[in-house]
Enzyme design. Structure first.
Site, PDB file in Angstrom:
ATOM      1  N   SER A 123       0.839  -1.202   0.000  1.00 21.45           N
ATOM      2  CA  SER A 123       0.000   0.000   0.000  1.00 21.45           C
ATOM      3  C   SER A 123       0.869   1.244   0.000  1.00 21.45           C
ATOM      4  CB  SER A 123      -0.849  -0.025   1.266  1.00 21.45           C
ATOM      5  OG  SER A 123      -1.452   1.226   1.474  1.00 21.45           O
ATOM      6  N   TYR A 148      -2.174  -0.719  10.978  1.00 20.23           N
ATOM      7  CA  TYR A 148      -2.393  -1.323   9.661  1.00 20.23           C
ATOM      8  C   TYR A 148      -1.217  -0.990   8.737  1.00 20.23           C
ATOM      9  CZ  TYR A 148      -3.760  -1.637   4.788  1.00 20.23           C
ATOM     10  OH  TYR A 148      -3.738  -1.899   3.440  1.00 20.23           O
ATOM     11  N   LYS A 152       1.821  -3.393   7.007  1.00 15.62           N
ATOM     12  CA  LYS A 152       2.136  -3.560   5.581  1.00 15.62           C
ATOM     13  C   LYS A 152       3.633  -3.323   5.348  1.00 15.62           C
ATOM     14  CE  LYS A 152      -0.763  -4.610   3.092  1.00 15.62           C
ATOM     15  NZ  LYS A 152      -1.458  -5.926   2.944  1.00 15.62           N
ATOM     16  N   ASN A 178      -5.131   4.434  -4.144  1.00 10.69           N
ATOM     17  CA  ASN A 178      -6.486   4.267  -3.575  1.00 10.69           C
ATOM     18  C   ASN A 178      -7.370   3.474  -4.540  1.00 10.69           C
ATOM     19  OD1 ASN A 178      -5.254   6.541  -2.042  1.00 10.69           O
ATOM     20  ND2 ASN A 178      -7.233   6.515  -1.016  1.00 10.69           N
TER      21      ASN A 178
HETATM   22  P1  NAD Z   1     -10.611  -7.570   1.388  1.00 12.39           P
HETATM   23  O1  NAD Z   1     -10.867  -7.558   2.851  1.00 12.39           O
HETATM   24  O2  NAD Z   1     -11.770  -7.412   0.483  1.00 12.39           O
HETATM   25  O3  NAD Z   1      -9.833  -8.901   0.976  1.00 12.39           O
HETATM   26  C1  NAD Z   1      -8.930  -9.534   1.832  1.00 12.39           C
HETATM   27  C2  NAD Z   1      -9.289 -11.008   1.872  1.00 12.39           C
HETATM   28  O4  NAD Z   1      -8.390 -11.674   2.748  1.00 12.39           O
HETATM   29  C3  NAD Z   1     -10.704 -11.262   2.402  1.00 12.39           C
HETATM   30  O5  NAD Z   1     -11.403 -12.096   1.508  1.00 12.39           O
HETATM   31  C4  NAD Z   1     -10.478 -11.957   3.745  1.00 12.39           C
HETATM   32  O6  NAD Z   1     -11.501 -12.888   4.036  1.00 12.39           O
HETATM   33  C5  NAD Z   1      -9.114 -12.608   3.520  1.00 12.39           C
HETATM   34  N1  NAD Z   1      -8.351 -12.841   4.741  1.00 12.39           N
HETATM   35  C6  NAD Z   1      -8.129 -11.985   5.764  1.00 12.39           C
HETATM   36  N2  NAD Z   1      -7.390 -12.583   6.705  1.00 12.39           N
HETATM   37  C7  NAD Z   1      -7.114 -13.834   6.255  1.00 12.39           C
HETATM   38  C8  NAD Z   1      -6.400 -14.921   6.782  1.00 12.39           C
HETATM   39  N3  NAD Z   1      -5.793 -14.855   7.974  1.00 12.39           N
HETATM   40  N4  NAD Z   1      -6.334 -16.062   6.052  1.00 12.39           N
HETATM   41  C9  NAD Z   1      -6.940 -16.147   4.855  1.00 12.39           C
HETATM   42  N5  NAD Z   1      -7.654 -15.158   4.315  1.00 12.39           N
HETATM   43  C10 NAD Z   1      -7.738 -14.009   5.019  1.00 12.39           C
HETATM   44  O7  NAD Z   1      -9.520  -6.448   1.107  1.00 12.39           O
HETATM   45  P2  NAD Z   1      -8.965  -5.911  -0.289  1.00 12.39           P
HETATM   46  O8  NAD Z   1      -9.375  -4.499  -0.425  1.00 12.39           O
HETATM   47  O9  NAD Z   1      -9.256  -6.869  -1.376  1.00 12.39           O
HETATM   48  O10 NAD Z   1      -7.408  -5.900   0.028  1.00 12.39           O
HETATM   49  C11 NAD Z   1      -6.548  -6.948  -0.386  1.00 12.39           C
HETATM   50  C12 NAD Z   1      -5.131  -6.618   0.049  1.00 12.39           C
HETATM   51  O11 NAD Z   1      -4.750  -5.368  -0.518  1.00 12.39           O
HETATM   52  C13 NAD Z   1      -4.961  -6.479   1.560  1.00 12.39           C
HETATM   53  O12 NAD Z   1      -3.752  -7.083   1.924  1.00 12.39           O
HETATM   54  C14 NAD Z   1      -4.892  -4.983   1.781  1.00 12.39           C
HETATM   55  O13 NAD Z   1      -4.104  -4.652   2.900  1.00 12.39           O
HETATM   56  C15 NAD Z   1      -4.234  -4.510   0.494  1.00 12.39           C
HETATM   57  N6  NAD Z   1      -4.567  -3.131   0.162  1.00 12.39           N
HETATM   58  C16 NAD Z   1      -5.884  -2.775   0.008  1.00 12.39           C
HETATM   59  C17 NAD Z   1      -6.201  -1.443  -0.272  1.00 12.39           C
HETATM   60  C18 NAD Z   1      -7.645  -1.017  -0.425  1.00 12.39           C
HETATM   61  O14 NAD Z   1      -7.920   0.166  -0.352  1.00 12.39           O
HETATM   62  N7  NAD Z   1      -8.584  -1.926  -0.680  1.00 12.39           N
HETATM   63  C19 NAD Z   1      -5.184  -0.490  -0.407  1.00 12.39           C
HETATM   64  C20 NAD Z   1      -3.858  -0.903  -0.271  1.00 12.39           C
HETATM   65  C21 NAD Z   1      -3.563  -2.233   0.014  1.00 12.39           C
HETATM   66  C1  UD1 Z   2      -6.952   5.071   3.950  1.00  9.15           C
HETATM   67  C2  UD1 Z   2      -5.976   4.642   5.025  1.00  9.15           C
HETATM   68  C3  UD1 Z   2      -4.795   3.953   4.373  1.00  9.15           C
HETATM   69  C4  UD1 Z   2      -5.263   2.795   3.506  1.00  9.15           C
HETATM   70  C5  UD1 Z   2      -6.259   3.326   2.475  1.00  9.15           C
HETATM   71  C6  UD1 Z   2      -6.828   2.252   1.610  1.00  9.15           C
HETATM   72  C7  UD1 Z   2      -6.226   6.268   6.861  1.00  9.15           C
HETATM   73  C8  UD1 Z   2      -5.575   7.359   7.614  1.00  9.15           C
HETATM   74  N1  UD1 Z   2      -5.528   5.797   5.790  1.00  9.15           N
HETATM   75  O1  UD1 Z   2      -6.303   5.965   3.089  1.00  9.15           O
HETATM   76  O2  UD1 Z   2      -3.931   3.467   5.377  1.00  9.15           O
HETATM   77  O3  UD1 Z   2      -4.167   2.200   2.829  1.00  9.15           O
HETATM   78  O4  UD1 Z   2      -7.348   3.967   3.183  1.00  9.15           O
HETATM   79  O5  UD1 Z   2      -7.591   1.355   2.355  1.00  9.15           O
HETATM   80  O6  UD1 Z   2      -7.315   5.839   7.185  1.00  9.15           O
HETATM   81  N2  UD1 Z   2     -12.710  11.114   3.381  1.00  9.15           N
HETATM   82  C9  UD1 Z   2     -13.774  11.936   3.701  1.00  9.15           C
HETATM   83  N3  UD1 Z   2     -14.904  11.366   4.206  1.00  9.15           N
HETATM   84  C10 UD1 Z   2     -15.029  10.023   4.422  1.00  9.15           C
HETATM   85  C11 UD1 Z   2     -13.931   9.187   4.108  1.00  9.15           C
HETATM   86  C12 UD1 Z   2     -12.787   9.773   3.595  1.00  9.15           C
HETATM   87  O7  UD1 Z   2     -13.704  13.148   3.523  1.00  9.15           O
HETATM   88  O8  UD1 Z   2     -16.094   9.582   4.910  1.00  9.15           O
HETATM   89  C13 UD1 Z   2     -11.500  11.713   2.784  1.00  9.15           C
HETATM   90  C14 UD1 Z   2     -10.215  11.475   3.564  1.00  9.15           C
HETATM   91  O9  UD1 Z   2     -10.035  12.470   4.526  1.00  9.15           O
HETATM   92  C15 UD1 Z   2      -9.178  11.491   2.433  1.00  9.15           C
HETATM   93  C16 UD1 Z   2      -9.938  10.926   1.231  1.00  9.15           C
HETATM   94  O10 UD1 Z   2     -11.323  11.091   1.525  1.00  9.15           O
HETATM   95  O11 UD1 Z   2      -8.818  12.804   2.136  1.00  9.15           O
HETATM   96  C17 UD1 Z   2      -9.652   9.444   0.992  1.00  9.15           C
HETATM   97  O12 UD1 Z   2      -9.881   8.732   2.206  1.00  9.15           O
HETATM   98  P1  UD1 Z   2      -9.860   7.127   2.274  1.00  9.15           P
HETATM   99  O13 UD1 Z   2     -10.717   6.574   1.190  1.00  9.15           O
HETATM  100  O14 UD1 Z   2     -10.193   6.742   3.665  1.00  9.15           O
HETATM  101  O15 UD1 Z   2      -8.377   6.737   1.910  1.00  9.15           O
HETATM  102  P2  UD1 Z   2      -6.979   7.236   2.549  1.00  9.15           P
HETATM  103  O16 UD1 Z   2      -7.190   8.165   3.678  1.00  9.15           O
HETATM  104  O17 UD1 Z   2      -6.139   7.729   1.443  1.00  9.15           O
END
Ligand code: NAD
Ligand code: UD1
Length: 348
Positions: A123, A148, A152, A178
């Site tokens: 991330s 969190y 990572k 994002n």
């Molecule tokens: P998600 O929660 O939809 O998917 C994660 C999956 O992992 C889920 O299906 C959950 O059931 C499974 N899981 C959790 N713990 C587990 C375990 N111990 N054993 C087996 N399965 C397990 O989340 P996502 O948005 O698809 O994210 C996937 C990856 O990407 C994560 O590692 C997350 O940290 C990373 N990531 C996500 C975002 C985002 O905004 N969605 C941003 C940056 C990084």
């Molecule tokens: C957040 C997490 C980051 C994670 C990422 C993806 C925090 C501080 N950071 O990032 O660790 O990797 O999500 O899962 O939580 N916002 C609003 N109203 C809302 C929600 C968000 O105004 O109800 C704004 C936030 O202030 C930000 C932007 O929208 O400026 C994006 O927010 P968000 O989607 O939560 O992502 P990040 O903050 O970038």
């Protein structure tokens, strides 16, 4: 065959579809703590082929060992993890155990099985509050503001040290900015298990009249309109990037880091306006205090991914929002969360 941990989750399911479309065999391991078995049928209906599935925890070493023995797994995409920032503050040990411990166990099982090609869902949070924009991979990692983010970064360290200890490893650290959007079919998207923390899922629920108002966290940032700026990237583009990363790593060793973002930042207000244009639905908002731990701005320099693996985000913001809204509306048709308006599925 490619093993996807967390493959029934939001990003993993899109990666599964992309790999199946690429002709790969896919095996998913997920403990379903934040996803559902029904996703498997949806993946199959979109990709035309069913992935294999094992319900298990990624920390369960014996299960991993038997999977590597039983299936001809050539590489792993490691998406399994926990991702709710607020929850990670309240329950940090669960986050470290899953996100760091899960990565350790997976690497151990891979090494024992002689499988050394690994792609990891990292991330942009690992950069912390980076002073310079856009953020290139050469920017030093910072101090993530929550467990969190720390988990990572620690998982990245686990993989770097592991790869440094044995030249057979070939690791891709994919730093997502994002991720938003949904599969264009309306069948796969992000399903928050409780009150959403992230902007897009919250905005969608306000647009669907499930919540009254979108709270904008801070309008006094040093950004053009005072609201936070982020680099939103379509989940389908991310999925495509995983396939490219896996192909690149086939001929390489060592650790490779790529930013997965569009290279363009949008403010919260710009996102809301683009959503209103894409959906025709108005989103009521209120301005609130800044959210603790938030940064003002964050966007990627994605040039390295373009240069090395030929990856470039193809979807613009309005397309991401249109696809996300379709997912929200289709969910209602399937008896999932309520939404008021509908968009037809596209033939794209
Ligand atoms: P998600 O929660 O939809 O998917 C994660 C999956 O992992 C889920 O299906 C959950 O059931 C499974 N899981 C959790 N713990 C587990 C375990 N111990 N054993 C087996 N399965 C397990 O989340 P996502 O948005 O698809 O994210 C996937 C990856 O990407 C994560 O590692 C997350 O940290 C990373 N990531 C996500 C975002 C985002 O905004 N969605 C941003 C940056 C990084
Ligand atoms: C957040 C997490 C980051 C994670 C990422 C993806 C925090 C501080 N950071 O990032 O660790 O990797 O999500 O899962 O939580 N916002 C609003 N109203 C809302 C929600 C968000 O105004 O109800 C704004 C936030 O202030 C930000 C932007 O929208 O400026 C994006 O927010 P968000 O989607 O939560 O992502 P990040 O903050 O970038």
């Amino acid at each position: 065959m490619i093993l996807i941990t967390g493959g029934t989750g939001y990003i993993g399911a899109h990666v599964a579809v992309e790999l199946l479309n690429n002709g790969d065999q896919v095996l998913i391991l997920d403990n379903l703590c934040n996803s559902s078995r029904t996703t498997l049928g949806l993946i199959a209906s979109v990709a035309g082929r069913t992935p294999g599935f094992v319900q298990a925890d990624v920390r369960h070493r014996r299960t991993l060992n038997s999977l590597f023995r039983e299936y001809p797994i050539e590489a792993v995409v490691h998406c399994a993890g926990l991702k709710a920032v607020g929850e990670s503050v309240r329950d940090p040990l669960r986050y470290y155990a899953t996100n760091v411990g899960g990565s350790v166990t997976l690497c151990q099982a891979m090494a024992e099985a002689g499988v050394f090609r690994l792609v990891f869902s990292s991330s942009a949070t690992v950069y912390g509050d980076c002073p310079q924009m856009p953020i290139a991979e050469t920017c030093p990692t910072g101090q993530p503001t929550n467990p969190y983010g720390q988990s990572k970064l620690m998982a990245e360290h686990v993989m770097r040290s592991t790869a440094a200890s044995d030249p057979r490893w070939s690791v891709g650290l994919l730093r997502y900015f994002n991720p938003i959007g949904a599969h264009r079919s309306g069948k796969l998207g992000e399903r928050p298990s409780s009150t959403p923390n992230n902007l897009l899922p919250y905005l969608l629920q306000v647009a669907a009249r499930e919540r009254a108002v979108l709270k904008v966290f801070g309008n006094d940032y040093p950004t053009p309109d005072g609201t936070g700026v982020r680099d939103y990237v379509h989940v389908a583009d991310l999925a495509d990037g995983h396939v490219r990363a896996l192909e690149f790593l086939r001929g390489e060793t060592g650790v490779h880091v790529w930013n997965f973002g569009t290279g363009r930042g949008y403010s919260v207000l710009e996102v809301v306006q683009a959503f209103e244009r894409a959906s025709g639905v108005r989103v009521p908002l209120s301005f609130e205090a800044r959210r603790e731990g938030d940064i003002a701005r964050c966007w990627a320099d994605p040039a390295k991914a373009a240069r090395q693996i030929g990856w470039k985000a193809r979807h613009g913001l309005e397309q991401m929002l249109e696809d996300a809204w379709r997912w929200q509306c289709c969910s209602r048709e399937r008896g999932e969360p309520l939404a008021l308006a509908t968009l037809p599925a596209t033939g794209r």
